[in-house]
Design a protein around this motif. Structure first.
Motif, mmCIF file in Angstrom:
data_model
loop_
_atom_site.group_PDB
_atom_site.id
_atom_site.type_symbol
_atom_site.label_atom_id
_atom_site.label_comp_id
_atom_site.label_asym_id
_atom_site.label_seq_id
_atom_site.Cartn_x
_atom_site.Cartn_y
_atom_site.Cartn_z
ATOM 1 N N ALA A 48 0.862 -1.186 0.000
ATOM 2 C CA ALA A 48 0.000 0.000 0.000
ATOM 3 C C ALA A 48 0.894 1.230 0.000
ATOM 4 O O ALA A 48 2.059 1.162 0.388
ATOM 5 N N HIS A 49 0.349 2.341 -0.445
ATOM 6 C CA HIS A 49 1.088 3.600 -0.484
ATOM 7 C C HIS A 49 0.088 4.751 -0.397
ATOM 8 O O HIS A 49 -1.101 4.561 -0.680
ATOM 9 N N PRO A 50 0.547 5.935 -0.011
ATOM 10 C CA PRO A 50 -0.369 7.064 0.165
ATOM 11 C C PRO A 50 -0.767 7.755 -1.136
ATOM 12 O O PRO A 50 -1.460 8.766 -1.116
ATOM 13 N N HIS A 51 -0.362 7.201 -2.273
ATOM 14 C CA HIS A 51 -0.611 7.820 -3.576
ATOM 15 C C HIS A 51 -1.894 7.278 -4.197
ATOM 16 O O HIS A 51 -2.234 6.106 -4.025
ATOM 17 N N GLU A 52 -2.590 8.124 -4.953
ATOM 18 C CA GLU A 52 -3.668 7.649 -5.815
ATOM 19 C C GLU A 52 -3.009 6.946 -6.990
ATOM 20 O O GLU A 52 -1.960 7.381 -7.470
ATOM 21 N N GLN A 53 -3.613 5.882 -7.471
ATOM 22 C CA GLN A 53 -3.033 5.119 -8.575
ATOM 23 C C GLN A 53 -4.115 4.758 -9.581
ATOM 24 O O GLN A 53 -5.208 4.345 -9.206
ATOM 25 N N VAL A 54 -3.789 4.932 -10.855
ATOM 26 C CA VAL A 54 -4.610 4.437 -11.953
ATOM 27 C C VAL A 54 -3.671 3.617 -12.828
ATOM 28 O O VAL A 54 -2.584 4.082 -13.178
ATOM 29 N N THR A 55 -4.078 2.390 -13.167
ATOM 30 C CA THR A 55 -3.218 1.497 -13.940
ATOM 31 C C THR A 55 -3.935 1.008 -15.185
ATOM 32 O O THR A 55 -5.101 0.604 -15.136
ATOM 33 N N TYR A 56 -3.200 1.027 -16.293
ATOM 34 C CA TYR A 56 -3.658 0.499 -17.578
ATOM 35 C C TYR A 56 -2.887 -0.788 -17.849
ATOM 36 O O TYR A 56 -1.655 -0.797 -17.756
ATOM 37 N N VAL A 57 -3.590 -1.853 -18.156
ATOM 38 C CA VAL A 57 -2.947 -3.114 -18.515
ATOM 39 C C VAL A 57 -2.649 -3.046 -20.014
ATOM 40 O O VAL A 57 -3.553 -3.159 -20.840
ATOM 41 N N LEU A 64 -5.814 -9.024 -10.176
ATOM 42 C CA LEU A 64 -5.661 -7.949 -9.204
ATOM 43 C C LEU A 64 -6.318 -8.405 -7.916
ATOM 44 O O LEU A 64 -7.467 -8.859 -7.920
ATOM 45 N N VAL A 65 -5.582 -8.298 -6.820
ATOM 46 C CA VAL A 65 -6.116 -8.627 -5.501
ATOM 47 C C VAL A 65 -6.224 -7.319 -4.716
ATOM 48 O O VAL A 65 -5.220 -6.646 -4.481
ATOM 49 N N MET A 66 -7.451 -6.957 -4.348
ATOM 50 C CA MET A 66 -7.655 -5.704 -3.623
ATOM 51 C C MET A 66 -8.969 -5.795 -2.854
ATOM 52 O O MET A 66 -9.984 -6.226 -3.408
ATOM 53 N N GLY A 67 -8.921 -5.382 -1.594
ATOM 54 C CA GLY A 67 -10.138 -5.373 -0.789
ATOM 55 C C GLY A 67 -10.776 -6.740 -0.630
ATOM 56 O O GLY A 67 -11.991 -6.858 -0.591
ATOM 57 N N PHE A 79 -7.543 -0.196 -13.857
ATOM 58 C CA PHE A 79 -8.020 -0.277 -12.475
ATOM 59 C C PHE A 79 -7.483 0.902 -11.684
ATOM 60 O O PHE A 79 -6.488 1.505 -12.049
ATOM 61 N N THR A 80 -8.202 1.239 -10.604
ATOM 62 C CA THR A 80 -7.796 2.332 -9.731
ATOM 63 C C THR A 80 -7.530 1.780 -8.335
ATOM 64 O O THR A 80 -8.141 0.796 -7.911
ATOM 65 N N VAL A 81 -6.600 2.433 -7.649
ATOM 66 C CA VAL A 81 -6.260 2.055 -6.281
ATOM 67 C C VAL A 81 -6.301 3.331 -5.426
ATOM 68 O O VAL A 81 -5.511 4.252 -5.659
ATOM 69 N N PRO A 82 -7.204 3.393 -4.460
ATOM 70 C CA PRO A 82 -7.230 4.554 -3.568
ATOM 71 C C PRO A 82 -5.992 4.573 -2.664
ATOM 72 O O PRO A 82 -5.343 3.536 -2.463
ATOM 73 N N PRO A 83 -5.664 5.717 -2.090
ATOM 74 C CA PRO A 83 -4.523 5.789 -1.173
ATOM 75 C C PRO A 83 -4.662 4.810 -0.010
ATOM 76 O O PRO A 83 -5.762 4.591 0.507
ATOM 77 N N ASP A 84 -3.548 4.228 0.370
ATOM 78 C CA ASP A 84 -3.423 3.376 1.563
ATOM 79 C C ASP A 84 -4.234 2.070 1.521
ATOM 80 O O ASP A 84 -4.455 1.458 2.563
ATOM 81 N N VAL A 85 -4.652 1.642 0.350
ATOM 82 C CA VAL A 85 -5.390 0.390 0.225
ATOM 83 C C VAL A 85 -4.425 -0.714 -0.220
ATOM 84 O O VAL A 85 -3.802 -0.599 -1.269
ATOM 85 N N PRO A 86 -4.286 -1.785 0.566
ATOM 86 C CA PRO A 86 -3.398 -2.881 0.166
ATOM 87 C C PRO A 86 -3.885 -3.531 -1.133
ATOM 88 O O PRO A 86 -5.092 -3.740 -1.322
ATOM 89 N N HIS A 87 -2.929 -3.838 -2.013
ATOM 90 C CA HIS A 87 -3.250 -4.463 -3.286
ATOM 91 C C HIS A 87 -2.052 -5.275 -3.768
ATOM 92 O O HIS A 87 -0.924 -5.076 -3.313
ATOM 93 N N ALA A 88 -2.320 -6.192 -4.696
ATOM 94 C CA ALA A 88 -1.271 -7.058 -5.237
ATOM 95 C C ALA A 88 -1.712 -7.549 -6.604
ATOM 96 O O ALA A 88 -2.897 -7.479 -6.956
ATOM 97 N N VAL A 89 -0.744 -8.053 -7.364
ATOM 98 C CA VAL A 89 -1.053 -8.662 -8.652
ATOM 99 C C VAL A 89 -0.442 -10.057 -8.725
ATOM 100 O O VAL A 89 0.533 -10.357 -8.045
ATOM 101 N N GLN A 90 -1.053 -10.873 -9.562
ATOM 102 C CA GLN A 90 -0.537 -12.193 -9.903
ATOM 103 C C GLN A 90 -0.551 -12.287 -11.419
ATOM 104 O O GLN A 90 -1.620 -12.199 -12.039
#
Length: 112
Positions: A48-57, A64-67, A79-90
């Protein structure tokens, strides 16, 4: 920073088969991340990180593993990732390319 040509820029290794290069302004960062180690048998550890994130595949397939949810994504998806939300990819394919955008910029990516 101006123009970043993929053929002329320094690529930062992130492991034996992962790398990134980037461009940024004062408030926005775009990062190209290449995974050449797929398919993976499990997701990467969550982060997780304090940054807003938008990702294009841009290439490949991944989960994507989130929430607590797992979502299968392929080239063309976003996909979008809000600040401080744990996420991962496989990764599910041999090569995955993600185009990440961050606000504010990730200062730690600028350190050698």
């Amino acid at each position: 920073m101006g123009i970043v040509k993929a053929s002329e820029t320094a690529v930062t290794p992130l492991g034996p088969a992962r790398s990134r290069y980037l461009a940024h302004t004062e408030r926005l960062m775009v990062v190209v991340v290449d995974f050449h180690d797929g398919p993976a048998i499990a997701p990467d550890p969550p982060h997780a990180h304090p940054h807003e994130q938008v990702t294009y595949v841009a290439e490949g397939e991944l989960i994507l593993v989130m929430g607590g949810e797992k979502t299968r994504l392929c080239a063309g998806d976003l996909f979008t990732v809000p600040p401080d939300v744990p996420h991962a990819v496989q990764t599910l394919s041999p090569h995955v390319r993600l185009i990440d955008s961050f606000n504010p910029i990730r200062e730690e990516f600028l350190k050698p």
